[in-house]
Enzyme design. Structure first.
Site, mmCIF file in Angstrom:
data_model
loop_
_atom_site.group_PDB
_atom_site.id
_atom_site.type_symbol
_atom_site.label_atom_id
_atom_site.label_comp_id
_atom_site.label_asym_id
_atom_site.label_seq_id
_atom_site.Cartn_x
_atom_site.Cartn_y
_atom_site.Cartn_z
ATOM 1 N N ARG A 30 -5.724 3.578 -23.910
ATOM 2 C CA ARG A 30 -6.030 2.884 -24.982
ATOM 3 C C ARG A 30 -7.462 2.239 -24.802
ATOM 4 N NH1 ARG A 30 -0.636 0.038 -25.617
ATOM 5 N NH2 ARG A 30 -0.867 0.752 -23.326
ATOM 6 N N GLU A 75 0.984 -1.233 -0.090
ATOM 7 C CA GLU A 75 -0.088 -0.040 0.024
ATOM 8 C C GLU A 75 0.959 1.249 0.119
ATOM 9 O OE1 GLU A 75 -2.808 0.405 3.181
ATOM 10 O OE2 GLU A 75 -3.948 -1.335 2.581
ATOM 11 N N LYS A 113 -4.678 -2.190 -39.891
ATOM 12 C CA LYS A 113 -4.214 -3.265 -39.169
ATOM 13 C C LYS A 113 -5.164 -3.657 -38.356
ATOM 14 C CE LYS A 113 -2.702 -1.971 -34.646
ATOM 15 N NZ LYS A 113 -1.566 -1.450 -33.710
HETATM 16 C C1 R5P Z 1 -2.534 1.137 -30.498
HETATM 17 O O1 R5P Z 1 -3.604 1.087 -31.170
HETATM 18 C C2 R5P Z 1 -1.473 2.008 -30.327
HETATM 19 O O2 R5P Z 1 -1.970 3.150 -30.814
HETATM 20 C C3 R5P Z 1 -0.116 1.762 -30.266
HETATM 21 O O3 R5P Z 1 -0.055 1.144 -31.665
HETATM 22 C C4 R5P Z 1 0.104 0.269 -29.534
HETATM 23 O O4 R5P Z 1 -0.307 0.169 -28.185
HETATM 24 C C5 R5P Z 1 1.663 -0.152 -29.580
HETATM 25 O O5 R5P Z 1 1.765 -1.158 -28.927
HETATM 26 P P1 R5P Z 1 2.842 -2.196 -29.311
HETATM 27 O O6 R5P Z 1 4.223 -1.423 -29.515
HETATM 28 O O7 R5P Z 1 2.880 -3.207 -28.449
HETATM 29 O O8 R5P Z 1 2.574 -2.647 -30.773
#
Ligand code: R5P
Length: 299
Positions: A92, A35, A187
């Protein structure tokens, strides 16, 4: 008065010095059961108080420190209480992606408000949707401006790349500011497995160009590295990965260094430990950009 949690003391010190002062003293201790207990060692009554904390890894620890610092200042009867989050964790999780999920960014916004902060300054949110979760005024500072002059030096045959649809608004306005063309990477993530990318596709012309991928945060490096492989495959001559926040997890340094990315540019909203620094990495200072927003608040 400026107090800081432990997540990024070097940046907090720079911010204090940009404002012509030094950090005020707070005691932050951990009990044996983990804590946290916080005590401000200086009187804040009737003072404008800034609480600085990046909500980086370990996020929950840093979040709790920040909330407790805010509560201590509120109880000490600060005149105006201003939160400065150079990196806003949980940002996020700004949507319910699958039925049954929580809306974490909303919960964090409500927690911040429940402490009694009057205002918030934050940098490069994952998505501006989060602004709507707050009742208090939020100043949203772009971190990308710190890279601008460096990019202007290589203006010939440059294309800005959006690494995913969610990042479109950010890269679009960055490309517009620099008067550069934009290409998009589509993506697809596996929503059932954290950090797993299922597929990526380039939309736009990158052949013989310097491709600048613009993102908010790097964690594992997966998004940028996969994008870089794809861009080089499509004929990009150079790939520069630009992200405001570097919340590197173990191994990200090696993955990024060994990848087709030529340079990785980040800011110091989150400190990068020496053993996670690598030769392709450059860290751009963000203090004066954040300090400008802080100065406006106490005018
Ligand atoms: C995701 O939508 C964020 O904008 C970043 O692209 C993502 O969190 C990056 O994380 P990593 O480096 O693990 O791919």
């Amino acid at each position: 008065m400026i107090f800081s949690g432990n997540s990024n003391l070097p940046l907090a010190q720079k911010l204090a010095s940009e404002l012509g002062t030094s950090l005020n003293k707070a005691e932050i201790i951990r009990f044996a059961d983990s804590e946290c207990r916080v005590r401000l060692e200086e009187d804040v009554e009737d003072k404008n108080v800034f609480i600085i904390q990046s909500l980086s890894n370990p996020v929950d620890e840093h979040l709790m420190e920040f909330l407790l610092l805010g509560d201590a200042a509120k109880r000490g009867e600060a005149k105006k209480l201003i939160a400065v989050l150079p990196y806003h964790g949980y940002a996020r999780q700004d949507r319910v992606h699958r039925p049954g999920e929580c809306l974490s960014a909303h919960v964090v916004a409500k927690l911040i408000e429940s402490v009694g902060f009057d205002k918030l300054i934050t940098v490069e949110l994952h998505n501006e949707t989060i602004l709507g979760f707050f009742e208090i005024p939020v100043v949203h500072v772009s971190g990308l401006s710190v890279f601008q002059s460096e990019i202007e030096k290589i203006k010939k045959d440059v294309v800005v790349i959006t690494p995913d649809a969610g990042a479109l608004k950010r890269s679009q306005s960055f490309a517009e500011t620099l008067d550069l063309p934009l290409a998009l990477i589509e993506k697809k993530r596996d929503l059932n497995t954290a950090h797993k990318i299922l597929s990526m596709k380039v939309v736009g012309d990158v052949k013989d160009k310097t491709a600048i991928i613009v993102d908010d945060v790097i964690v594992t490096g997966g998004t940028l590295v996969n994008a870089a492989y794809l861009l080089k495959e499509k004929g990009a001559k150079q790939v520069i990965a630009v992200a405001t926040h570097a919340d590197f997890v173990g191994g990200a340094d090696k993955i990024l260094q060994d990848s087709p990315i030529d340079c990785v540019w980040v800011t110091d909203t989150i400190p990068v430990p020496d053993d996670r620094k690598f030769t392709k990495l450059s860290i751009f200072p963000i203090a004066s950009t954040i300090a400008a927003a802080m100065k406006k608040m106490i005018k």
